[in-house]
Write a protein that holds these residues in place. Structure first.
Motif, PDB file in Angstrom:
ATOM      1  N   THR A   1      54.465  51.855  59.490  1.00  0.00           N
ATOM      2  CA  THR A   1      54.379  50.717  59.973  1.00  0.00           C
ATOM      3  C   THR A   1      53.292  49.591  59.540  1.00  0.00           C
ATOM      4  OG1 THR A   1      52.722  51.228  61.803  1.00  0.00           O
ATOM      5  CG2 THR A   1      55.120  51.514  62.323  1.00  0.00           C
ATOM      6  N   PRO A   2      53.572  48.360  59.423  1.00  0.00           N
ATOM      7  CA  PRO A   2      52.405  47.507  58.723  1.00  0.00           C
ATOM      8  C   PRO A   2      51.421  47.203  59.500  1.00  0.00           C
ATOM      9  CG  PRO A   2      54.260  46.405  59.447  1.00  0.00           C
ATOM     10  CD  PRO A   2      54.916  47.866  59.617  1.00  0.00           C
ATOM     11  N   THR A   3      50.331  47.185  59.084  1.00  0.00           N
ATOM     12  CA  THR A   3      48.853  46.835  59.879  1.00  0.00           C
ATOM     13  C   THR A   3      48.607  45.531  59.703  1.00  0.00           C
ATOM     14  OG1 THR A   3      47.589  47.427  57.988  1.00  0.00           O
ATOM     15  CG2 THR A   3      47.938  49.352  59.577  1.00  0.00           C
ATOM     16  N   ARG A   4      47.652  44.988  60.599  1.00  0.00           N
ATOM     17  CA  ARG A   4      47.295  43.541  60.753  1.00  0.00           C
ATOM     18  C   ARG A   4      46.133  43.540  59.611  1.00  0.00           C
ATOM     19  NH1 ARG A   4      46.679  40.203  65.710  1.00  0.00           N
ATOM     20  NH2 ARG A   4      48.622  39.240  65.478  1.00  0.00           N
ATOM     21  N   ARG A   5      45.967  42.154  59.138  1.00  0.00           N
ATOM     22  CA  ARG A   5      44.902  41.962  58.241  1.00  0.00           C
ATOM     23  C   ARG A   5      43.805  41.564  59.311  1.00  0.00           C
ATOM     24  NH1 ARG A   5      46.833  39.068  52.650  1.00  0.00           N
ATOM     25  NH2 ARG A   5      48.136  40.582  51.911  1.00  0.00           N
ATOM     26  N   THR A   6      42.665  41.845  59.054  1.00  0.00           N
ATOM     27  CA  THR A   6      41.584  41.395  59.774  1.00  0.00           C
ATOM     28  C   THR A   6      40.387  40.741  58.826  1.00  0.00           C
ATOM     29  OG1 THR A   6      40.484  43.449  59.732  1.00  0.00           O
ATOM     30  CG2 THR A   6      41.672  42.918  61.657  1.00  0.00           C
ATOM     31  N   ARG A   7      39.787  40.077  59.373  1.00  0.00           N
ATOM     32  CA  ARG A   7      38.617  39.502  58.511  1.00  0.00           C
ATOM     33  C   ARG A   7      37.520  40.417  58.290  1.00  0.00           C
ATOM     34  NH1 ARG A   7      36.820  34.038  61.447  1.00  0.00           N
ATOM     35  NH2 ARG A   7      38.914  32.793  60.941  1.00  0.00           N
ATOM     36  N   LYS A   8      36.979  40.458  56.816  1.00  0.00           N
ATOM     37  CA  LYS A   8      36.082  41.249  56.548  1.00  0.00           C
ATOM     38  C   LYS A   8      34.747  41.215  57.166  1.00  0.00           C
ATOM     39  CE  LYS A   8      38.247  42.295  52.151  1.00  0.00           C
ATOM     40  NZ  LYS A   8      38.100  42.076  50.497  1.00  0.00           N
ATOM     41  N   ALA A   9      34.175  42.144  57.959  1.00  0.00           N
ATOM     42  CA  ALA A   9      32.710  41.798  58.436  1.00  0.00           C
ATOM     43  C   ALA A   9      31.853  41.823  57.316  1.00  0.00           C
ATOM     44  CB  ALA A   9      32.610  43.338  59.298  1.00  0.00           C
ATOM     45  N   THR A  10      30.533  40.976  57.757  1.00  0.00           N
ATOM     46  CA  THR A  10      29.730  41.058  56.802  1.00  0.00           C
ATOM     47  C   THR A  10      28.984  42.099  56.894  1.00  0.00           C
ATOM     48  OG1 THR A  10      28.010  40.069  58.498  1.00  0.00           O
ATOM     49  CG2 THR A  10      29.462  38.439  57.078  1.00  0.00           C
ATOM     50  N   ALA A  11      28.050  42.439  55.691  1.00  0.00           N
ATOM     51  CA  ALA A  11      27.023  43.533  55.723  1.00  0.00           C
ATOM     52  C   ALA A  11      26.282  43.772  56.864  1.00  0.00           C
ATOM     53  CB  ALA A  11      26.138  43.633  54.446  1.00  0.00           C
ATOM     54  N   ALA A  12      25.820  42.779  57.579  1.00  0.00           N
ATOM     55  CA  ALA A  12      25.063  43.026  58.747  1.00  0.00           C
ATOM     56  C   ALA A  12      25.757  43.319  59.888  1.00  0.00           C
ATOM     57  CB  ALA A  12      24.326  41.662  59.136  1.00  0.00           C
TER      58      ALA A  12
ATOM     59  N   PRO B   1      43.137  50.545  64.938  1.00  0.00           N
ATOM     60  CA  PRO B   1      43.921  49.339  64.750  1.00  0.00           C
ATOM     61  C   PRO B   1      44.385  48.704  65.844  1.00  0.00           C
ATOM     62  CG  PRO B   1      45.041  51.476  63.847  1.00  0.00           C
ATOM     63  CD  PRO B   1      43.532  51.931  64.141  1.00  0.00           C
ATOM     64  N   ARG B   2      44.566  47.425  65.830  1.00  0.00           N
ATOM     65  CA  ARG B   2      44.868  46.717  67.058  1.00  0.00           C
ATOM     66  C   ARG B   2      46.413  46.932  67.467  1.00  0.00           C
ATOM     67  NH1 ARG B   2      41.903  41.282  66.016  1.00  0.00           N
ATOM     68  NH2 ARG B   2      43.281  40.635  67.121  1.00  0.00           N
ATOM     69  N   ALA B   3      46.871  46.823  68.611  1.00  0.00           N
ATOM     70  CA  ALA B   3      48.194  46.849  68.903  1.00  0.00           C
ATOM     71  C   ALA B   3      48.821  45.232  68.678  1.00  0.00           C
ATOM     72  CB  ALA B   3      48.256  47.098  70.362  1.00  0.00           C
ATOM     73  N   ALA B   4      49.839  45.424  68.400  1.00  0.00           N
ATOM     74  CA  ALA B   4      50.645  44.055  68.029  1.00  0.00           C
ATOM     75  C   ALA B   4      50.878  43.265  69.249  1.00  0.00           C
ATOM     76  CB  ALA B   4      52.157  44.604  67.508  1.00  0.00           C
ATOM     77  N   ARG B   5      50.649  41.987  68.797  1.00  0.00           N
ATOM     78  CA  ARG B   5      50.908  41.145  70.094  1.00  0.00           C
ATOM     79  C   ARG B   5      52.260  40.857  70.287  1.00  0.00           C
ATOM     80  NH1 ARG B   5      47.277  35.767  68.517  1.00  0.00           N
ATOM     81  NH2 ARG B   5      45.188  36.913  68.746  1.00  0.00           N
ATOM     82  N   THR B   6      52.617  40.852  71.361  1.00  0.00           N
ATOM     83  CA  THR B   6      54.180  40.543  72.038  1.00  0.00           C
ATOM     84  C   THR B   6      53.867  38.928  72.866  1.00  0.00           C
ATOM     85  OG1 THR B   6      53.525  41.350  74.150  1.00  0.00           O
ATOM     86  CG2 THR B   6      54.276  42.878  72.352  1.00  0.00           C
ATOM     87  N   ARG B   7      55.215  38.521  72.777  1.00  0.00           N
ATOM     88  CA  ARG B   7      55.355  37.139  73.272  1.00  0.00           C
ATOM     89  C   ARG B   7      55.695  37.265  74.702  1.00  0.00           C
ATOM     90  NH1 ARG B   7      58.210  32.726  69.908  1.00  0.00           N
ATOM     91  NH2 ARG B   7      57.482  33.142  68.121  1.00  0.00           N
ATOM     92  N   LYS B   8      55.145  36.286  75.584  1.00  0.00           N
ATOM     93  CA  LYS B   8      55.237  36.500  76.965  1.00  0.00           C
ATOM     94  C   LYS B   8      56.766  36.078  77.194  1.00  0.00           C
ATOM     95  CE  LYS B   8      50.726  35.115  78.286  1.00  0.00           C
ATOM     96  NZ  LYS B   8      49.932  34.053  79.180  1.00  0.00           N
TER      97      LYS B   8
END
Length: 194
Positions: free
Chosen positions: A125-136, A146-153
């Motif tokens: 299954t494809p995974t979501r892209r997330t922003r890279k965290a800074t070093a700190a 991994p976060r669960a995929a969003r679903t529409r209401k």
């Protein structure tokens, strides 16, 4: 504005007598404000107001006022920017001072890096892209799952009213077309056959 308008002779308007409207307007102003204006002044103001607003003198004054307001707004924005930059510099200096005076805390042990996954071990299954965290932030964060995929209401289906094809405005007003409401009645219970 036409060239005729700018060369118009307004002195002829001053020679005319105030009309009944001008006299009534002057009386109304006195009644509402308590100030008694001259009827001739009321007449001239009513007659010349639009010509004055369109005049080149008034237009240049309005343009000058608009330019002054824009310059004032630009100055205020520059002052605000300078003030915010000064506050930012003060906060950065304070932060640098705090970090220099504080004792270094124990450094956490570096997290073990996972061995790169083999192509056949990758999830299907494809995974979501997330922003890279800074070093700190990366050192403070625990490994994330991994976060669960969003679903529409779910939305309610659109309901369209059941209207006959020949329905028009006459059907709303014509009393002859009104049908009495039918009420559902309960049927008498029939004895069950044995």
């Amino acid at each position: 504005m036409s060239k005729n308008e700018s060369n118009r002779d307004y002195s002829q308007l001053a020679d005319k007598e105030p009309t009944e409207l001008h006299q009534n307007f002057a009386a109304w102003i006195k009644e509402k404000t308590g100030y008694e204006p001259d009827e001739k002044t009321v007449q001239l103001v009513c007659t010349l107001r639009m010509s004055f607003q369109a005049s080149p003198e008034n237009q240049s004054h309005l343009a000058h006022r608009k330019a002054q307001a824009a310059a004032k707004k630009k100055r205020a924005a520059a002052e605000k920017k300078a003030r915010l930059e000064k506050q930012l510099a003060a906060l950065q200096a304070e932060l640098a001072k705090e970090s220099a005076t504080s004792t270094p805390a124990e450094k956490p042990a570096p997290a073990k890096k996972a061995a790169p996954a083999k192509p056949e071990d990758k999830p299907a299954t494809p995974t979501r892209r997330t922003r890279k965290a800074t070093a700190a932030k990366a050192s403070e964060k625990a490994p994330t799952q991994p976060r669960a995929a969003r679903t529409r209401k779910a939305t309610a289906p659109k309901v369209t009213p059941d209207v006959p094809a020949d329905f028009d405005a006459d059907d709303l007003t014509d009393a002859n077309n009104a049908k009495p409401a039918r009420r559902r009645t309960r049927r008498a219970a029939t004895p069950a056959a044995n």
